[in-house]
Design a protein around this motif. Sequence first.
Motif, PDB file in Angstrom:
ATOM      1  N   ASP A  25       0.804  -1.222   0.000  1.00 30.28           N
ATOM      2  CA  ASP A  25       0.000   0.000   0.000  1.00 30.28           C
ATOM      3  C   ASP A  25       0.838   1.274   0.000  1.00 30.28           C
ATOM      4  O   ASP A  25       0.327   2.349  -0.300  1.00 30.28           O
ATOM      5  CB  ASP A  25      -0.934   0.032   1.216  1.00 30.28           C
ATOM      6  CG  ASP A  25      -2.029  -1.015   1.115  1.00 30.28           C
ATOM      7  OD1 ASP A  25      -2.301  -1.495  -0.006  1.00 30.28           O
ATOM      8  OD2 ASP A  25      -2.601  -1.371   2.164  1.00 30.28           O
ATOM      9  N   ALA A  26       2.113   1.171   0.344  1.00 34.39           N
ATOM     10  CA  ALA A  26       2.974   2.356   0.466  1.00 34.39           C
ATOM     11  C   ALA A  26       3.202   2.990  -0.910  1.00 34.39           C
ATOM     12  O   ALA A  26       3.419   2.297  -1.905  1.00 34.39           O
ATOM     13  CB  ALA A  26       4.302   1.979   1.102  1.00 34.39           C
ATOM     14  N   GLN A  27       3.168   4.289  -0.935  1.00 33.79           N
ATOM     15  CA  GLN A  27       3.478   5.057  -2.140  1.00 33.79           C
ATOM     16  C   GLN A  27       4.907   5.544  -2.043  1.00 33.79           C
ATOM     17  O   GLN A  27       5.304   6.094  -1.029  1.00 33.79           O
ATOM     18  CB  GLN A  27       2.540   6.267  -2.260  1.00 33.79           C
ATOM     19  CG  GLN A  27       1.107   5.915  -2.522  1.00 33.79           C
ATOM     20  CD  GLN A  27       0.889   5.452  -3.953  1.00 33.79           C
ATOM     21  OE1 GLN A  27       1.605   5.840  -4.850  1.00 33.79           O
ATOM     22  NE2 GLN A  27      -0.101   4.607  -4.156  1.00 33.79           N
ATOM     23  N   ASP A  28       5.679   5.336  -3.093  1.00 30.35           N
ATOM     24  CA  ASP A  28       7.053   5.829  -3.118  1.00 30.35           C
ATOM     25  C   ASP A  28       7.149   6.886  -4.211  1.00 30.35           C
ATOM     26  O   ASP A  28       7.222   6.566  -5.390  1.00 30.35           O
ATOM     27  CB  ASP A  28       8.037   4.692  -3.389  1.00 30.35           C
ATOM     28  CG  ASP A  28       9.486   5.149  -3.289  1.00 30.35           C
ATOM     29  OD1 ASP A  28       9.721   6.319  -2.928  1.00 30.35           O
ATOM     30  OD2 ASP A  28      10.367   4.338  -3.575  1.00 30.35           O
ATOM     31  N   ASP A  29       7.092   8.126  -3.783  1.00 30.79           N
ATOM     32  CA  ASP A  29       7.149   9.227  -4.733  1.00 30.79           C
ATOM     33  C   ASP A  29       8.561   9.789  -4.857  1.00 30.79           C
ATOM     34  O   ASP A  29       8.766  10.857  -5.415  1.00 30.79           O
ATOM     35  CB  ASP A  29       6.187  10.347  -4.307  1.00 30.79           C
ATOM     36  CG  ASP A  29       4.742   9.881  -4.352  1.00 30.79           C
ATOM     37  OD1 ASP A  29       4.425   9.048  -5.227  1.00 30.79           O
ATOM     38  OD2 ASP A  29       3.948  10.325  -3.512  1.00 30.79           O
ATOM     39  N   GLY A  30       9.548   9.044  -4.342  1.00 31.48           N
ATOM     40  CA  GLY A  30      10.933   9.494  -4.403  1.00 31.48           C
ATOM     41  C   GLY A  30      11.514   9.347  -5.796  1.00 31.48           C
ATOM     42  O   GLY A  30      10.908   8.787  -6.718  1.00 31.48           O
ATOM     43  N   GLU A  31      12.697   9.842  -5.956  1.00 34.27           N
ATOM     44  CA  GLU A  31      13.399   9.788  -7.231  1.00 34.27           C
ATOM     45  C   GLU A  31      13.851   8.357  -7.513  1.00 34.27           C
ATOM     46  O   GLU A  31      14.323   7.648  -6.630  1.00 34.27           O
ATOM     47  CB  GLU A  31      14.617  10.713  -7.159  1.00 34.27           C
ATOM     48  CG  GLU A  31      15.269  10.948  -8.495  1.00 34.27           C
ATOM     49  CD  GLU A  31      16.360  12.001  -8.397  1.00 34.27           C
ATOM     50  OE1 GLU A  31      17.431  11.769  -8.988  1.00 34.27           O
ATOM     51  OE2 GLU A  31      16.130  13.027  -7.732  1.00 34.27           O
ATOM     52  N   LEU A  32      13.698   7.930  -8.760  1.00 33.12           N
ATOM     53  CA  LEU A  32      14.093   6.581  -9.146  1.00 33.12           C
ATOM     54  C   LEU A  32      15.607   6.483  -9.304  1.00 33.12           C
ATOM     55  O   LEU A  32      16.235   7.396  -9.840  1.00 33.12           O
ATOM     56  CB  LEU A  32      13.445   6.186 -10.478  1.00 33.12           C
ATOM     57  CG  LEU A  32      11.950   5.943 -10.461  1.00 33.12           C
ATOM     58  CD1 LEU A  32      11.459   5.659 -11.880  1.00 33.12           C
ATOM     59  CD2 LEU A  32      11.594   4.798  -9.547  1.00 33.12           C
ATOM     60  N   PRO A  33      16.195   5.361  -8.877  1.00 28.46           N
ATOM     61  CA  PRO A  33      17.625   5.159  -9.123  1.00 28.46           C
ATOM     62  C   PRO A  33      17.874   4.990 -10.623  1.00 28.46           C
ATOM     63  O   PRO A  33      16.998   4.557 -11.375  1.00 28.46           O
ATOM     64  CB  PRO A  33      17.960   3.888  -8.352  1.00 28.46           C
ATOM     65  CG  PRO A  33      16.674   3.291  -7.931  1.00 28.46           C
ATOM     66  CD  PRO A  33      15.597   4.289  -8.114  1.00 28.46           C
ATOM     67  N   ASP A  34      19.084   5.295 -11.048  1.00 26.18           N
ATOM     68  CA  ASP A  34      19.436   5.247 -12.469  1.00 26.18           C
ATOM     69  C   ASP A  34      19.130   3.907 -13.119  1.00 26.18           C
ATOM     70  O   ASP A  34      18.673   3.852 -14.257  1.00 26.18           O
ATOM     71  CB  ASP A  34      20.920   5.589 -12.669  1.00 26.18           C
ATOM     72  CG  ASP A  34      21.215   7.050 -12.390  1.00 26.18           C
ATOM     73  OD1 ASP A  34      20.272   7.871 -12.392  1.00 26.18           O
ATOM     74  OD2 ASP A  34      22.388   7.358 -12.160  1.00 26.18           O
ATOM     75  N   GLU A  35      19.375   2.798 -12.410  1.00 25.50           N
ATOM     76  CA  GLU A  35      19.166   1.487 -13.028  1.00 25.50           C
ATOM     77  C   GLU A  35      17.703   1.206 -13.343  1.00 25.50           C
ATOM     78  O   GLU A  35      17.395   0.357 -14.160  1.00 25.50           O
ATOM     79  CB  GLU A  35      19.767   0.345 -12.180  1.00 25.50           C
ATOM     80  CG  GLU A  35      19.210   0.256 -10.791  1.00 25.50           C
ATOM     81  CD  GLU A  35      20.053   1.000  -9.754  1.00 25.50           C
ATOM     82  OE1 GLU A  35      19.854   0.709  -8.564  1.00 25.50           O
ATOM     83  OE2 GLU A  35      20.872   1.849 -10.101  1.00 25.50           O
ATOM     84  N   LEU A  36      16.777   1.944 -12.721  1.00 25.62           N
ATOM     85  CA  LEU A  36      15.349   1.756 -13.017  1.00 25.62           C
ATOM     86  C   LEU A  36      14.861   2.658 -14.139  1.00 25.62           C
ATOM     87  O   LEU A  36      13.822   2.383 -14.734  1.00 25.62           O
ATOM     88  CB  LEU A  36      14.509   2.004 -11.771  1.00 25.62           C
ATOM     89  CG  LEU A  36      14.640   0.980 -10.648  1.00 25.62           C
ATOM     90  CD1 LEU A  36      13.721   1.329  -9.507  1.00 25.62           C
ATOM     91  CD2 LEU A  36      14.366  -0.414 -11.152  1.00 25.62           C
ATOM     92  N   LEU A  37      15.584   3.722 -14.435  1.00 25.00           N
ATOM     93  CA  LEU A  37      15.127   4.662 -15.444  1.00 25.00           C
ATOM     94  C   LEU A  37      15.029   4.046 -16.832  1.00 25.00           C
ATOM     95  O   LEU A  37      14.178   4.448 -17.627  1.00 25.00           O
ATOM     96  CB  LEU A  37      16.038   5.895 -15.470  1.00 25.00           C
ATOM     97  CG  LEU A  37      16.007   6.744 -14.200  1.00 25.00           C
ATOM     98  CD1 LEU A  37      17.026   7.873 -14.307  1.00 25.00           C
ATOM     99  CD2 LEU A  37      14.609   7.300 -13.951  1.00 25.00           C
ATOM    100  N   ASN A  38      15.869   3.072 -17.134  1.00 25.40           N
ATOM    101  CA  ASN A  38      15.859   2.451 -18.460  1.00 25.40           C
ATOM    102  C   ASN A  38      15.152   1.104 -18.481  1.00 25.40           C
ATOM    103  O   ASN A  38      15.184   0.410 -19.500  1.00 25.40           O
ATOM    104  CB  ASN A  38      17.287   2.288 -18.975  1.00 25.40           C
ATOM    105  CG  ASN A  38      17.945   3.630 -19.216  1.00 25.40           C
ATOM    106  OD1 ASN A  38      17.299   4.549 -19.688  1.00 25.40           O
ATOM    107  ND2 ASN A  38      19.199   3.753 -18.854  1.00 25.40           N
ATOM    108  N   LEU A  39      14.509   0.734 -17.382  1.00 26.32           N
ATOM    109  CA  LEU A  39      13.820  -0.540 -17.317  1.00 26.32           C
ATOM    110  C   LEU A  39      12.394  -0.378 -17.809  1.00 26.32           C
ATOM    111  O   LEU A  39      11.663   0.478 -17.339  1.00 26.32           O
ATOM    112  CB  LEU A  39      13.816  -1.072 -15.880  1.00 26.32           C
ATOM    113  CG  LEU A  39      13.114  -2.385 -15.662  1.00 26.32           C
ATOM    114  CD1 LEU A  39      13.832  -3.521 -16.403  1.00 26.32           C
ATOM    115  CD2 LEU A  39      13.034  -2.696 -14.177  1.00 26.32           C
ATOM    116  N   SER A  40      12.022  -1.183 -18.765  1.00 34.09           N
ATOM    117  CA  SER A  40      10.666  -1.167 -19.281  1.00 34.09           C
ATOM    118  C   SER A  40       9.993  -2.482 -18.907  1.00 34.09           C
ATOM    119  O   SER A  40      10.494  -3.552 -19.226  1.00 34.09           O
ATOM    120  CB  SER A  40      10.683  -1.001 -20.800  1.00 34.09           C
ATOM    121  OG  SER A  40       9.380  -1.046 -21.312  1.00 34.09           O
ATOM    122  N   LEU A  41       8.883  -2.392 -18.200  1.00 33.84           N
ATOM    123  CA  LEU A  41       8.163  -3.597 -17.774  1.00 33.84           C
ATOM    124  C   LEU A  41       6.976  -3.865 -18.683  1.00 33.84           C
ATOM    125  O   LEU A  41       6.361  -3.016 -19.197  1.00 33.84           O
ATOM    126  CB  LEU A  41       7.678  -3.458 -16.330  1.00 33.84           C
ATOM    127  CG  LEU A  41       8.774  -3.280 -15.301  1.00 33.84           C
ATOM    128  CD1 LEU A  41       8.174  -3.002 -13.935  1.00 33.84           C
ATOM    129  CD2 LEU A  41       9.631  -4.516 -15.226  1.00 33.84           C
TER     130      LEU A  41
END
Length: 146
Positions: free
Chosen positions: A130-146
């Motif tokens: 249920d937790a919302q994470d509105d923080g900045e994404l780490p670099d390794e997630l920026l190029n990940l497409s799900l």
Amino acid sequence: MFQGSLPINMDAKGRMAIPSKYRDPLAAACEGRLIVTASPYERCLMIYPEPQWQVLSKKIAGLNNSHPATRRLQRLVLGNATEVELDSNGRILLPQILRDYASLDKKLVFVGLSDKAELWSEEGWNAQLDAQDDGELPDELLNLSL
């Protein structure tokens, strides 16, 4: 090896059954020998097959412990690491100190994360979902497409 999330129960003695779909692969990979330890990130437990643990524990032990955060991680993860073995019914016994750390009671959630698993209280897992994470994404997630 581990994938998905499954509800499981723990008995009053602290025994829980490893989900049946993982028992044969664990028997083959590590003869049912697992390491259970505290997560340094959230109040849950991490479960590793022994071979994966051997690699990880050497990395953690080899860290320069001059920084307080490194010492805390080493104390939590290495200091709480407990060897457990699947019994004939596919159960493991969780030490009281680890059950207390993760606030584990009867209802648990076993979460597969490829080479390791996490063990959460049902309440803790639901709060995590249920937790919302509105923080900045780490670099390794920026190029990940799900």
